[in-house]
Design a protein around this motif. Structure first.
Motif, PDB file in Angstrom:
ATOM      1  N   SER A 135       5.305  12.674 -12.091  1.00  0.00           N
ATOM      2  CA  SER A 135       4.955  12.644 -10.764  1.00  0.00           C
ATOM      3  C   SER A 135       6.356  12.256 -10.770  1.00  0.00           C
ATOM      4  O   SER A 135       6.731  11.296 -10.800  1.00  0.00           O
ATOM      5  N   GLU A 136       7.186  12.649  -8.970  1.00  0.00           N
ATOM      6  CA  GLU A 136       8.454  12.236  -8.124  1.00  0.00           C
ATOM      7  C   GLU A 136       8.065  10.131  -8.784  1.00  0.00           C
ATOM      8  O   GLU A 136       9.069   9.789  -8.490  1.00  0.00           O
ATOM      9  N   GLU A 140       9.713   6.509  -9.642  1.00  0.00           N
ATOM     10  CA  GLU A 140      10.135   5.594  -8.810  1.00  0.00           C
ATOM     11  C   GLU A 140       9.968   4.313  -8.984  1.00  0.00           C
ATOM     12  O   GLU A 140      10.440   3.587  -9.095  1.00  0.00           O
ATOM     13  N   ILE A 181       5.980  17.933 -12.905  1.00  0.00           N
ATOM     14  CA  ILE A 181       6.144  17.630 -12.509  1.00  0.00           C
ATOM     15  C   ILE A 181       6.879  19.502 -12.474  1.00  0.00           C
ATOM     16  O   ILE A 181       7.248  19.725 -13.921  1.00  0.00           O
ATOM     17  N   ASN A 185      11.237  21.496  -9.688  1.00  0.00           N
ATOM     18  CA  ASN A 185      12.361  20.612  -9.065  1.00  0.00           C
ATOM     19  C   ASN A 185      11.992  19.970  -9.936  1.00  0.00           C
ATOM     20  O   ASN A 185      13.145  18.365  -9.723  1.00  0.00           O
ATOM     21  N   VAL A 189      14.492  16.001  -9.723  1.00  0.00           N
ATOM     22  CA  VAL A 189      14.683  14.831 -10.528  1.00  0.00           C
ATOM     23  C   VAL A 189      15.628  14.259 -11.102  1.00  0.00           C
ATOM     24  O   VAL A 189      15.627  13.264 -11.399  1.00  0.00           O
ATOM     25  N   ARG A 192      18.125  12.363  -9.376  1.00  0.00           N
ATOM     26  CA  ARG A 192      17.210  10.934  -9.558  1.00  0.00           C
ATOM     27  C   ARG A 192      17.366  10.252 -10.584  1.00  0.00           C
ATOM     28  O   ARG A 192      17.430   8.880 -10.909  1.00  0.00           O
TER      29      ARG A 192
END
Ligand SMILES: *Cc1c(COP(=O)(O)O)cnc(C)c1O
Length: 411
Positions: A135-136, A140, A181, A185, A189, A192
């Motif tokens: 997942s996003e 992080e 994910i 999307n 990502v 990022r």
């Protein structure tokens, strides 16, 4: 015998001598003596070795073969496989610990699965294994933890593709899923990931388990390669690894046939040639669980009592669903079907009968075989469930009714 009781295709992976199944070259009766108690699981080392050889024979030489160890996490089995495969995929820190005890290097170990906790992620980052981010938010978190530890974590993105794997027993991709994910999307990502300074490794795309349809697997592989190539355009660095998942099935039930590996290998060879042109730095990994170990394993329990109830014969054994949930039909089966079950010390015989084999648990769900034709057996004989090397003990509710745990041996 052609009656209303469907027959399994004959399974010939274990030789029979003097009417007794041999596993690892040992007659089952002796093995039961050696183990000292029933029930137990036995895994045949040589069969696992042969299975890897068969795969290497059919797959392009440059495809990496990984073991998804949730199929069978017994440390001795994992150690044996570690000498034969190119990488290990783990799904918990418990599995990670077993994988790190093998000769497989940390960068060839990957950690997948939703809901990884900060503590688990830090352990994996410190070990230097690849995190398959689901997942996003996880990305992080990985970046934060990497900063705290002062290293750039190795990250691959698990992609939830827009397509499904047709005819697979358990779907793990396509549509809304807790895994990975969503493909649409991923470009964002990837941007990022570039900004966060993570060590980007590649993509992980796995769509489904227990597939016996080679054509469906080929179609999925083709789409996975296309998706990987398309997404690679957005990556901050070249894709080093495209993990195309596992999911190769084995025959369990009447009417099922072994997977046609040649067809899959040929298709992969073509896809690899194209990939070479477009992404020369990318390696392909197959992460197989079930296919590597399922057919090498058996579950053995002893008949305690032969009982008749209103014309039906029940063989009551010391083994059951608490050790082998899948064979009882309670692990994802919609309509219950019998695993291949035989009397291991009386494999052949003209004296057969229709019996149901049940376990000692106080529930009607505790069934090992339901109305199946078997050699006539009595108390003391050994019931063998074949095709039990994957998702056996590890996928069973061993605490249910609090019987002792079964033994496991690698022979
Ligand atoms: C379970 C799992 C596998 C292995 O699946 P099989 O059907 O046993 O080959 C591979 N990859 C991931 C991420 C898994 O969760």
């Amino acid at each position: 015998m052609n009656d209303q009781f469907p027959q399994h295709a004959p399974l010939t992976q274990f030789p029979v001598q003097e009417n007794c199944l041999q596993i690892g070259g040992i007659p089952l009766i002796w093995l039961a003596q050696r183990v000292g108690v029933t029930p137990f699981y036995a895994y045949d080392r040589q069969k696992i070795t042969e299975r890897i050889a068969l795969l290497r024979q059919h797959l392009p030489v440059d495809v990496l073969l990984h073991y998804a160890m949730k199929a069978n996490p017994m440390p001795a089995v994992v150690q044996h496989l570690a000498s034969l495969v190119d990488g290990i995929d783990v799904a918990s820190t418990g599995e990670m610990k077993v994988a790190l005890d093998t000769i497989i290097s940390a960068e060839s170990i990957s950690f997948a699965g939703p809901g990884k906790k900060p503590h688990e992620l830090s352990c994996a980052i410190a070990a230097g294994i690849v995190l398959n981010a689901e997942s996003e938010l996880e990305i992080e978190l990985i970046a934060q933890l990497g900063e705290q530890l002062g290293v750039a974590p190795k990250v691959a993105i698990r992609v939830n593709p827009e397509f499904e794997l047709k005819s697979s027993g358990m779907k793990m991709g396509g549509g809304p899923k807790p895994f990975g994910i969503d493909a649409e999307n991923v470009p964002e990502v990837l941007m990022r990931i570039g900004k966060l300074g993570l060590h980007f490794v590649g993509f992980h795309i796995f769509c489904g388990s227990q597939n016996l349809n080679a054509i469906a697997i080929c179609e999925a592989h083709t789409k996975i390669f296309q998706l990987g190539i398309r997404l690679a355009d957005h990556a901050p660095s070249p894709i080093r690894l495209l993990n195309i998942g596992g999911g190769f099935g084995v025959p369990y039930f009447p009417g099922e046939k072994a997977l046609n590996l040649a067809v899959i290998g040929e298709n992969l060879q073509n896809l690899m040639s194209d990939l070479q042109q477009q992404l020369p730095e990318t390696r392909i990994a197959l992460e197989l669980g079930r296919y590597l170990v399922a057919e090498a394993g058996i579950y053995v329990c002893r008949i305690l009592e032969r009982k008749q109830s209103r014309g039906q014969v029940y063989l009551i054994t010391d083994g059951g669903l608490h050790h082998h949930l899948a064979a009882s039909g309670n692990l994802g089966q919609v309509v219950r079907k019998n695993y291949p079950v035989i009397i291991g010390n009386k494999v052949q015989g003209s004296d057969t009968e229709i019996v149901s084999v049940v376990g000692p648990l106080c529930t009607p769900l505790d069934v090992i075989a339901e109305r199946m034709r078997m050699t006539k057996a009595s108390a003391g004989d050994l019931v063998v469930v074949l095709q039990s090397g994957a998702y056996g003990l590890t996928a069973s509710p061993t605490a249910f009714l609090n019987h002792p745990l079964p033994m496991e041996v690698l022979v």
